[in-house]
Design a protein around this motif. Structure first.
Motif, PDB file in Angstrom:
ATOM      1  N   MET A 155      10.678   5.800   6.287  1.00  0.00           N
ATOM      2  CA  MET A 155      12.017   5.400   6.731  1.00  0.00           C
ATOM      3  C   MET A 155      12.520   4.186   5.945  1.00  0.00           C
ATOM      4  O   MET A 155      13.697   4.112   5.599  1.00  0.00           O
ATOM      5  CB  MET A 155      12.002   5.104   8.240  1.00  0.00           C
ATOM      6  CG  MET A 155      11.875   6.369   9.077  1.00  0.00           C
ATOM      7  SD  MET A 155      11.625   6.122  10.873  1.00  0.00           S
ATOM      8  CE  MET A 155      12.722   4.824  11.289  1.00  0.00           C
ATOM      9  N   LYS A 156      11.626   3.269   5.656  1.00  0.00           N
ATOM     10  CA  LYS A 156      12.007   2.090   4.882  1.00  0.00           C
ATOM     11  C   LYS A 156      12.449   2.485   3.477  1.00  0.00           C
ATOM     12  O   LYS A 156      13.441   1.985   2.953  1.00  0.00           O
ATOM     13  CB  LYS A 156      10.831   1.105   4.819  1.00  0.00           C
ATOM     14  CG  LYS A 156      11.169  -0.219   4.194  1.00  0.00           C
ATOM     15  CD  LYS A 156      10.003  -1.194   4.301  1.00  0.00           C
ATOM     16  CE  LYS A 156      10.373  -2.537   3.734  1.00  0.00           C
ATOM     17  NZ  LYS A 156       9.282  -3.517   3.900  1.00  0.00           N
ATOM     18  N   GLN A 157      11.704   3.410   2.877  1.00  0.00           N
ATOM     19  CA  GLN A 157      12.056   3.896   1.535  1.00  0.00           C
ATOM     20  C   GLN A 157      13.431   4.569   1.560  1.00  0.00           C
ATOM     21  O   GLN A 157      14.265   4.322   0.688  1.00  0.00           O
ATOM     22  CB  GLN A 157      11.001   4.865   1.031  1.00  0.00           C
ATOM     23  CG  GLN A 157      11.298   5.424  -0.341  1.00  0.00           C
ATOM     24  CD  GLN A 157      10.283   6.462  -0.780  1.00  0.00           C
ATOM     25  OE1 GLN A 157       9.570   7.042   0.038  1.00  0.00           O
ATOM     26  NE2 GLN A 157      10.209   6.699  -2.078  1.00  0.00           N
ATOM     27  N   GLN A 158      13.671   5.416   2.543  1.00  0.00           N
ATOM     28  CA  GLN A 158      14.959   6.094   2.653  1.00  0.00           C
ATOM     29  C   GLN A 158      16.096   5.100   2.866  1.00  0.00           C
ATOM     30  O   GLN A 158      17.171   5.237   2.290  1.00  0.00           O
ATOM     31  CB  GLN A 158      14.928   7.122   3.784  1.00  0.00           C
ATOM     32  CG  GLN A 158      14.075   8.331   3.484  1.00  0.00           C
ATOM     33  CD  GLN A 158      13.927   9.260   4.686  1.00  0.00           C
ATOM     34  OE1 GLN A 158      14.395   8.973   5.770  1.00  0.00           O
ATOM     35  NE2 GLN A 158      13.260  10.383   4.469  1.00  0.00           N
ATOM     36  N   ALA A 159      15.861   4.096   3.692  1.00  0.00           N
ATOM     37  CA  ALA A 159      16.886   3.078   3.961  1.00  0.00           C
ATOM     38  C   ALA A 159      17.215   2.293   2.690  1.00  0.00           C
ATOM     39  O   ALA A 159      18.394   2.012   2.412  1.00  0.00           O
ATOM     40  CB  ALA A 159      16.420   2.130   5.061  1.00  0.00           C
TER      41      ALA A 159
END
Length: 190
Positions: free
Chosen positions: A104-108
């Protein structure tokens, strides 16, 4: 009387059709290869470089977290048999949660970069369109067509291509703006 009236209307119609019309002015047209214009645009290259650097910085941070996660996952594999099934299930759930958080952090981060670069590119394209419009007015063009990715011209003689002129003006304008922004920074350091 009716015949006279019809004859006069017919005569007026014939006379009005025989009026000589003035020759239309020669229209001045040109086209701009929009994809080539963006490829050669200094500001677009600077925006691309800026976000490439930001992406690499964010990537390094994520790679560090990912390598820590991988080492914990490897340790989990070794300790799972030693510490029992209850520990393995609890630790496995914790590792799964961390993996999802990393994803999720990567996508954000990617979404943030895309939004920021998209805003800057949209602003640049808006300024380019305004510049082309002003260029057309200043140089007396009736039409300036766009070619490239979203082609609106299927054929045009190369003589009508003003892409190089537009690119040169926009890049010179950008260089002037960049110099103005740099000048206060050098004065502050003194």
């Amino acid at each position: 009387m009716k015949k006279l009236m019809l004859l006069s209307i017919a005569a007026l119609a014939i006379i009005s059709c025989n009026k000589e019309t003035s020759a239309p002015e020669k229209m001045k047209t040109a086209y701009v290869d929009t994809s080539k214009l963006l490829e050669e645009n200094t500001e677009a290259k600077d925006i691309e470089d800026k976000y490439k650097v930001k992406s690499e910085e964010m990537g390094r941070e994520l790679r560090g977290e990912a390598s820590r996660f991988q080492s914990e996952a490897a340790a989990f594999q070794q300790n799972a048999q030693l510490k029992g099934q209850a520990w393995a299930q609890a630790k496995g759930a914790e590792l799964q949660k961390r993996e999802q958080e990393l994803s999720m952090k990567q996508q954000a981060m990617l979404q943030t970069l895309q939004q920021q670069s998209g805003k800057e590119m949209d602003s640049l394209i808006k300024r380019i369109k305004t510049h082309i419009k002003d260029y057309g007015k200043k140089n007396g063009y009736d039409y300036i067509y766009g070619t490239g990715d979203a082609a609106t011209v299927l054929y045009a003689k190369d003589a009508y291509d003003i892409t190089a002129e537009i690119a040169k003006e926009i890049n010179e304008q950008y260089k002037g703006t960049a110099k103005k922004e740099e000048e206060p920074k050098t004065e502050e350091k003194k």
